[in-house]
Enzyme design. Structure first.
Site, mmCIF file in Angstrom:
data_model
loop_
_atom_site.group_PDB
_atom_site.id
_atom_site.type_symbol
_atom_site.label_atom_id
_atom_site.label_comp_id
_atom_site.label_asym_id
_atom_site.label_seq_id
_atom_site.Cartn_x
_atom_site.Cartn_y
_atom_site.Cartn_z
ATOM 1 N N HIS A 51 19.925 -17.145 -19.685
ATOM 2 C CA HIS A 51 19.229 -16.119 -18.893
ATOM 3 C C HIS A 51 20.105 -14.905 -18.610
ATOM 4 C CE1 HIS A 51 16.013 -18.993 -18.387
ATOM 5 N NE2 HIS A 51 16.832 -19.849 -17.822
ATOM 6 N N ARG B 38 20.142 -0.727 -8.451
ATOM 7 C CA ARG B 38 21.514 -0.336 -8.759
ATOM 8 C C ARG B 38 21.576 0.165 -10.190
ATOM 9 N NH1 ARG B 38 22.930 -4.681 -12.030
ATOM 10 N NH2 ARG B 38 21.919 -6.650 -11.525
#
Length: 669
Positions: free
Chosen positions: A235, A296
């Protein structure tokens, strides 16, 4: 614009921010832990402040100490980089309270999008498609198990406050749900301070496509197109590219508009990424579902810079200083294709187990940009946080550098990426460089047949590929041996070891361990001065010229080769145009009497023991899970090496152990 900023991060992102700030005339302050005193990002900044010991919780996550450092050095703003405190609402709020500008979104935007569950609820109200799942607040294990049954297996458990693949597990059947949930929650708690999770249907053959958004304090918001981040392991992203292959202009506009709407819904400011799970339809179009928003800058932002010619860090600084966005949506356009490869310290053949150690050799392509290079996109770009001689510690993530290439077309970018990976030589610890090159050369990646299971689909080509031919590996060892002998002769002419004899020839034996196989090679110097390399019954005329810096020109039979060979004790790394191998040159005398220790389970890397599943006296089967370690912010399950009985536990939960430390001693069952 600011006069001085503090960078509350480490590694390549801190170096990247420092480079852009210097170009804009902005001074920078680095922070560092005990493990980072001599790190590259410290040297890249104008000042540096020590903030604690090596564990992140005692240094990079101590936001009070970081604020004190900013105020003591006169910084006006704090750039959080990515990871650590970059999506921490409390830290952003504390910056504002201290009179510091947080170079990121407002705290309320972080709060709104910081929780995957809350963000999905917000997007559901806005009409953005969601993957079927459970996004509620109640995390009772029994309830979550029932919800998984309702959704239907396979399901994906995801940390609500997480990212980067941490606190995430795919579960195929109900019997495995409880253990996967407990592991997810432990990892989420350790990484993000919250063990809250959500459960979703696992989309078959999903693509991970994200949209880069940017907003200013005047209410303007744009998207800078998409990135495809589908190629992943555990992942976590391995490759990222922009634009996404197969993306139609209509779908790009639709996804971009959805991303901008998501950002505007929470009053977003600065750089952010709206991530979608996408699946291809029979007609080749793409259907997408909102996954999460990262509040971000992302690791993969360089590919967006490469196709737009923009500096996203500069945009961050300008927006944070109150300036408007430098460009409107209509002024933004895509040029060419860019791909980024994440170079990590890990062992792909051991389920990508993180590796630690020193960068004994770190050689990059001969023509490379070590910062953003909009004027010459033909050069590969390396964003790195380490120099040759530095060490990768167990305290932080495993990324060594990012390799970014650009081309007029995807095919050209792929060719440049393959060449750049071929010329990237890292010795001293295990890395994924050779694996990355194998991925680039798979049919699926070359033809853009992308999804998050690509690595599993291509497993035979990636994990069962034959190593570098034995004769090429042996030729590299022989060339290195000759170069070492000549260097010794130059230093001491009485130490000649070229094997010259008055009558006959001379023969030198090399005992090699190549991937666990014993290979014996001989280099024979004939009386007429010719040299022959022998492996079993095969013989090749051999000649080598040392070019310096590890490079050798070779003749091996009718082949001409350029090899790079590096020694680290008995371990030798051989890099050839077609691949590379790390082998061992065995000193038979030094290893006489060695024997393999049996019945021992040792730590495969430095880390912390976080659970033990057995006790002394328990009978275990080979492959049975017996312990869990945490290293580089990820959990790693250890399994019994054979059938037997646990004789003695040599560690306890919470112990910090070194690589190779014996954890469990077993006896015959």
């Amino acid at each position: 614009m600011f006069d001085k900023i503090l960078i509350a991060n480490r590694g390549e992102i801190a170096c990247r921010v420092a480079a852009t700030a210097r170009r804009l005339g902005v001074r920078t302050v680095a922070v560092y832990s005990d493990a980072d005193a001599n790190a590259r990002h410290v040297a890249a900044c104008d000042e540096a402040v020590h903030i604690g010991s090596a564990p992140a919780r005692d240094s990079y996550l101590r936001w009070q100490r970081i604020l004190e450092a900013a105020q003591a050095t006169g910084a006006q703003a704090v750039h959080p980089g990515y990871g650590f405190l970059s999506e921490n609402e409390d830290f952003a709020q504390a910056c504002a309270a201290a009179g510091l500008v947080f170079i990121g979104p407002p705290p309320k935007a972080i709060a709104a999008m910081g929780s995957k569950a809350a963000a999905k609820a917000l997007m559901e109200k806005a009409g953005v498609p969601l993957v079927p799942g459970y996004h509620g607040d109640d995390n009772d294990p029994a309830l979550l198990a029932r919800e998984a049954e309702r959704i239907g297996y396979p399901v994906l458990i995801k940390a609500s406050a997480g990212g980067g693949g941490k606190g995430m597990r795919r579960v195929e059947r109900a019997a495995d749900f409880a253990d996967a949930l407990a592991s997810c929650q432990r990892e989420a708690k350790a990484s993000f301070g919250s063990d809250h999770v959500l459960v979703e249907r696992y989309v078959t053959r999903p693509r991970h496509i994200e949209i880069q958004v940017f907003a200013d304090t005047q209410g303007r918001c744009v998207h800078l197109f998409e990135r495809d981040c589908s190629v992943q392991r555990r992942h976590q992203k391995v490759f990222e590219e922009a634009p996404a292959p197969g993306m139609s202009e209509a779908r790009r506009a639709e996804m971009g508009a959805a991303a901008v709407a998501a950002a505007q819904a929470v009053g977003y400011v600065g750089a952010g990424t709206v991530e979608f799970i996408a699946e291809e339809l029979d007609d080749g179009d793409i259907r997408f579902y909102f996954m999460e928003m990262n509040t971000r800058l992302q690791v993969e932002h360089p590919v967006t810079e490469a196709i737009t010619g923009l500096d996203l860090v500069e945009w961050q600084l300008r927006v944070a200083a109150g300036e408007p966005l430098p460009k409107a949506q209509a002024e933004l356009a895509i040029r060419g294709h860019a791909i980024e490869a994440r170079i990590c310290a890990e062992n792909p053949d051991a389920n990508f187990l993180p590796a630690t150690g020193a960068l004994h050799v770190a050689r990059w392509p001969a023509h490379v940009a070590f910062a953003r290079s909009p004027d010459d996109g033909r050069l590969p770009r390396i964003d790195r946080g380490f120099d040759e001689g530095d060490a990768i510690s167990p305290w932080y993530d495993s990324m060594i550098a990012k390799l970014i290439v650009w081309g007029e077309t995807r095919a050209q970018a792929l060719a440049r990426l393959d060449a750049a990976l071929r010329d990237t030589h890292i010795v001293g610890l295990q890395t994924n460089v050779a694996f990355l090159r194998r991925v680039v050369n798979t049919r699926a990646f070359a033809t853009a047949d992308l999804d998050t299971a690509l690595i599993e689909r291509e497993r035979p080509a990636l994990f069962e590929a034959p190593p570098l031919a034995d004769e090429v590996a042996a030729a590299g060892v022989a060339a290195l041996a000759q170069a070492e002998e000549r260097a010794l002769e130059d230093a001491d002419p009485f130490s000649r070891r070229d094997g010259w004899r008055l009558h006959g020839g001379a023969r030198r034996r090399f005992d090699l361990d190549i991937g666990g196989r014993a290979v014996v090679a001989h280099l024979t110097r004939l009386h007429d001065g010719a040299t022959v390399l022998e492996l079993g019954d095969a013989r090749w005329p051999f000649a080598a010229t040392h070019l310096g810096a590890g490079a050798h020109d070779l003749t091996l039979g009718e082949r001409r080769l350029r090899l790079s060979v590096y020694r680290q004790g008995e371990r030798i790394a051989v890099f050839a145009p077609e691949g590379s191998v790390v082998l061992t040159e065995v000193d038979r005398l030094a290893h006489a009497g060695d024997g393999a220790a049996e019945g021992r389970l040792t730590a495969p890397m430095p880390g912390k023991v976080i659970s033990l599943a057995v006790k002394a006296g328990d009978a275990v089967k080979q492959g049975q899970a017996v312990a869990v370690m945490e290293a580089m912010k990820m959990e790693h399950t250890l399994h019994a090496p054979r059938d037997g009985t646990v004789g003695e536990l040599l560690c306890g939960v919470g112990d910090q152990v070194a690589e190779g430390a014996e954890l469990i001693r077993m006896t015959e069952g």
